[in-house]
Design a protein around this motif. Structure first.
Motif, short mmCIF file in Angstrom:
data_model
loop_
_atom_site.label_atom_id
_atom_site.label_comp_id
_atom_site.label_asym_id
_atom_site.label_seq_id
_atom_site.Cartn_x
_atom_site.Cartn_y
_atom_site.Cartn_z
N THR A 200 0.86 -1.21 0.00
CA THR A 200 0.00 0.00 0.00
C THR A 200 0.88 1.24 0.00
N LEU A 201 1.90 1.22 0.86
CA LEU A 201 2.82 2.36 0.93
C LEU A 201 3.45 2.62 -0.43
N LEU A 202 3.94 1.56 -1.08
CA LEU A 202 4.63 1.74 -2.36
C LEU A 202 3.67 2.22 -3.45
N ASP A 203 2.44 1.69 -3.43
CA ASP A 203 1.43 2.15 -4.41
C ASP A 203 1.15 3.64 -4.24
N GLU A 204 0.95 4.07 -2.99
CA GLU A 204 0.64 5.47 -2.71
C GLU A 204 1.82 6.39 -3.02
N TYR A 208 2.13 9.75 -5.41
CA TYR A 208 2.38 11.10 -4.90
C TYR A 208 3.85 11.53 -4.90
N SER A 209 4.77 10.58 -4.83
CA SER A 209 6.21 10.92 -4.84
C SER A 209 6.99 9.84 -5.60
N SER A 244 10.55 14.22 4.31
CA SER A 244 9.91 13.39 5.33
C SER A 244 8.73 12.64 4.72
N ILE A 245 8.33 11.56 5.36
CA ILE A 245 7.18 10.78 4.89
C ILE A 245 5.90 11.62 5.01
N ASP A 246 5.87 12.54 5.96
CA ASP A 246 4.69 13.44 6.09
C ASP A 246 4.50 14.25 4.82
N PHE A 247 5.57 14.94 4.38
CA PHE A 247 5.49 15.78 3.18
C PHE A 247 5.30 14.95 1.92
N MET A 250 1.96 11.44 3.61
CA MET A 250 0.86 11.44 4.58
C MET A 250 -0.07 12.65 4.43
N GLU A 251 0.50 13.80 4.01
CA GLU A 251 -0.33 15.01 3.86
C GLU A 251 -1.11 15.01 2.54
#
Length: 468
Positions: A200-204, A208-209, A244-247, A250-251
């Motif tokens: 899921t993390l890699l897909d997202e 986005y990045s 960061s993972i936030d920027f 996650m945001e």
């Protein structure tokens, strides 16, 4: 719960806790709160039912990590070495690619947090696990105790089973804003603890990045195995954005849910924070080490090297180490970073290392240094071996204090017992090994026109080092 893989991010340099925390021995590896270090505590508070951790650390700290895991008898899923720091997003992407089994759920933790209520922490982790299994990206928010300006905040949205939606991520606020967040009651501190399925993390991240994923793929595909370390490809990882993972994610993602974490959490961001969680005496002092106080109150004193005595002071931070001492008012202690920046700018070694320097084979302590000489105490671990080396500008004299040394001195191999010594002239190849099961202690006297650590030619080294 075996599909939960803890990913411990241990790349921080901890400059806000200088002079105890240094670039080469940062705060996560120090026993600041109890007998074990913050890094060891992070590993030890994990629920027993889950997988062994995967650790991501700076290349310079690899042997400290390995040794601290050994001390607590902890197995691991690998130690990934970052050639340079690139913040949390690239590190987490690398971990996800390394553990990208379809059912692997990553629990991302910082190595330098204090969490005093372990039982509550474990409960919340299992709560987050249920959400992550359903495909959510879970962030853990801390119930705020005060209007802190040093943390980012999470604005809570509507509730869902086991958590709630995130209305907004908010940057570190000024005091006025922080006070209004506390008053409103629907804001949490952003802890930097996350949970999600690796895929899921890699897909997202790909949405986005995408640049982060590309770099992480190159870094891990071209990685090399060295002992039990995984060395990321230097060129690829250096080309990564530092974010960061936030920027990075996650945001931006719409799959984020939050779990409220109420477990006495603290990220020990300053000496004042360490004072707050410390055990206080009758005068509200927090004291570690050999300390005498008269008419002293509300003060933090850390003196593990020699006696520190105070008279008639209050609201201070006093931290004494063999080669640097910090004295600050408690309310200004967060500005220690400015001192570290100055030291760095002046290229002074106090910013990066202690007088006692750890090496893969043990440690050395520079007891005395003069213009053309230096005296060091060497501690060589059982079975350890210094590289076969040579110096262009200094000679060395070794005296064995305890244990037995196997010494290579030019063409000779010597066995030296306590009280015995050998002289190594400039330009002669030499090596040192401890073949016994007890530590070896040696006094080394160096003399020469230049005594820097970079005057070293290595011929062979069991730790894969070029210069360290």
């Amino acid at each position: 719960y075996k599909m939960i893989v803890p990913v411990i991010l241990s790349g921080g340099s901890g400059t806000r806790l200088w002079p105890l925390s240094r670039k080469l021995y940062p705060k996560q590896f120090i026993n600041l709160v109890n007998e074990t270090t913050l890094f060891q505590d992070t590993v030890m508070r994990l629920p027993k039912e889950i997988s062994d951790p995967l650790v991501i650390c700076n290349e310079e700290h690899r042997f400290i990590v390995a040794e601290q895991l050994r001390q607590i008898n902890s197995n691991n899923k690998g130690i990934i070495l970052e050639p340079v720091g690139r913040n949390t997003a690239p590190a987490i992407a690398v971990a996800a690619l390394h553990r990208n089994a379809t059912d692997a759920i990553l629990l991302v933790l910082a190595a330098d947090h204090v969490i005093q209520d372990v039982e509550k922490f474990q409960e919340h982790i299992l709560q987050g696990f249920k959400l992550a299994q359903e495909g959510a990206m879970v962030t853990f928010g801390i119930l705020p105790l005060a209007p802190e300006t040093g943390y980012g905040y999470i604005k809570a949205g509507s509730e869902v089973t086991n958590g709630f939606q995130v209305a907004q991520f908010v940057e570190k606020p000024d005091l006025k804003k922080a006070q209004s967040y506390i008053k409103q009651g629907n804001y949490l501190w952003n802890s930097g603890i996350f949970m999600f399925q690796a895929n899921t993390l890699l897909d997202e991240l790909t949405i986005y990045s995408p640049e982060i994923v590309k770099v992480a793929e190159k870094s891990i595909n071209n990685a090399t195995q060295d002992l039990n370390f995984i060395r990321l490809d230097k060129k690829a990882f250096e080309s990564s954005p530092s974010i960061s993972i936030d920027f990075a994610l996650m945001e931006k993602s719409n799959k984020i849910l939050a779990v409220s974490l109420n477990a006495n959490w603290n990220d020990i961001g300053s000496w004042a924070a360490l004072y707050e969680i410390g055990e206080k005496d009758n005068s509200k002092n927090v004291i570690h080490g050999d300390v005498l106080t008269i008419d002293t109150s509300n003060t933090y004193i850390n003196a593990n090297h020699h006696l520190v005595a105070t008279i008639g002071v209050k609201d201070l931070i006093i931290v004494d180490t063999p080669n640097a001492t910090l004295i600050s008012t408690k309310d200004k202690s967060h500005e220690v970073k400015k001192i570290v920046n100055q030291l760095q700018h002046q290229n002074r070694r106090e910013h990066s290392e202690h007088r006692k320097v750890f090496r893969p084979w043990g440690w050395y302590d520079s007891i005395e240094t003069g213009k053309y000489f230096q005296v060091k105490r060497l501690h060589v671990n059982p079975g350890a071996k210094l590289s076969l080396q040579m110096h262009h500008k200094r000679s060395e004299h070794w005296v064995v204090v305890s244990g037995t040394a196997t010494v290579t001195n030019g063409s000779e191999i010597l066995q030296l017992n306590p009280g015995e010594s050998t002289h190594i002239p400039i330009g002669i190849k030499h090596g040192l090994e401890n073949k016994l099961s007890e530590p070896l202690e040696i006094i080394e006297v160096q003399s020469g026109v230049y005594l820097g650590e970079d005057d070293i030619i290595r011929f062979e080294d069991m730790y894969g080092r070029v210069r360290d």
